[in-house]
Design an enzyme around this catalytic site. Structure first.
Site, mmCIF file in Angstrom:
data_model
loop_
_atom_site.group_PDB
_atom_site.id
_atom_site.type_symbol
_atom_site.label_atom_id
_atom_site.label_comp_id
_atom_site.label_asym_id
_atom_site.label_seq_id
_atom_site.Cartn_x
_atom_site.Cartn_y
_atom_site.Cartn_z
ATOM 1 N N TYR A 7 0.783 -1.099 -0.044
ATOM 2 C CA TYR A 7 0.096 -0.127 -0.091
ATOM 3 C C TYR A 7 0.885 1.235 -0.058
ATOM 4 C CZ TYR A 7 -4.743 2.195 0.707
ATOM 5 O OH TYR A 7 -5.678 2.578 0.513
ATOM 6 N N LYS A 33 -3.682 7.753 3.777
ATOM 7 C CA LYS A 33 -4.819 7.346 4.106
ATOM 8 C C LYS A 33 -4.971 7.725 5.958
ATOM 9 C CE LYS A 33 -7.452 5.762 0.906
ATOM 10 N NZ LYS A 33 -8.567 6.590 0.398
#
Length: 258
Positions: A157, A164
């Site tokens: 990720y 995020k």
């Protein structure tokens, strides 16, 4: 539909691109629950968004919005008014992007320009979108964003995960600042879904395997309905005193260990 939980509300849903997205599920369920919906996207994605708008139960209006374009942001309220939206009862931030260079392994080696793009588009834009919509936001109203649980580090990720985490923090600051104006700010943390966002991550199949083995309620990577319902619930008057919150819609994965 009459008597839905969004009856009479006007909602902006950003980032609608395909029917496999949480944003599309949110727009559809919002209409089914009585809302009038306007969609946004930009550039090459704008025509896709316009096509998708026709597949909703009622065709939705579409406005162009690139959150990295200051003119788009500064004129958004006026352009929404031109479409007949004099107030907004809800805004859905479904916007995220990180360059491929910022994803995968090699996290500490990523150049600032690539990480900066991830932060601008995926994190800063939550606040700038709320600010752009502020002249129209009703009291009460609700802003809802989407995350992939950023309390831990995930494989592949990369800087999107850090962005995020920033998004989750940004939502809390928006909650703090806009709360006195009656604006709530919350985030839905969904499990992995086969959306455009997830497909763009190399090696994302390992997320699916992990969820299948561990989520107490089970998890379907193709079912956007649970996340869409959660967003709609947060847009409604049924969470009047909830702000700065992260609601997990992940089959319970976040709550259990091995």
């Amino acid at each position: 539909m009459s008597g839905g939980i969004l009856e009479g509300k006007e909602i902006l849903v950003t980032g609608v691109l395909t029917e496999a997205s949480i944003a599309y599920a949110t727009a559809r369920i919002a209409q089914e629950q009585g809302a009038t919906v306007v969609l946004s996207n930009f550039g090459r994605a704008l025509s896709l968004c316009q096509r998708i708008a026709k597949r909703l139960p009622q065709e939705a209006a579409v406005v162009e919005l690139d959150v990295t374009n200051t003119e788009h942001l500064s004129t958004l309220a006026d352009r929404l008014r031109e479409q007949g939206f004099d107030t907004l009862d809800g805004v859905v931030h479904s916007i995220g992007f990180a360059p491929q260079e910022a994803m995968g392994e090699g996290f500490p080696e990523v150049a600032w320009e690539h990480a900066a793009t991830a932060f601008q588009v995926s994190s800063w834009s939550y606040a700038s979108l709320a600010q752009a919509c502020r002249p129209l936001l009703a009291n009460p109203s609700s802003v809802v964003g989407l995350t992939f649980d950023a309390s831990v580090a995930w494989p592949v990720y990369g800087w999107m995960g850090a962005a995020k985490a920033a998004l989750e923090s940004v939502s809390r600051y928006v909650a703090r600042e806009l709360g006195p104006e009656g604006v709530r700010s919350n985030i839905v943390a969904a499990g992995p879904l086969r959306s455009m966002a997830m497909k763009s991550i190399p090696g994302s199949a390992q997320f699916e395997e992990a969820w299948e083995g561990r989520a107490p309620l089970g998890w379907s990577v193709t079912d956007t309905e649970p996340a869409g319902k959660a967003v709609v619930a947060l847009l409604s008057d049924w969470f009047p005193a909830t702000t700065g919150e992260i609601v997990h819609v992940d089959g319970g994965f976040h709550a259990v260990g091995v």
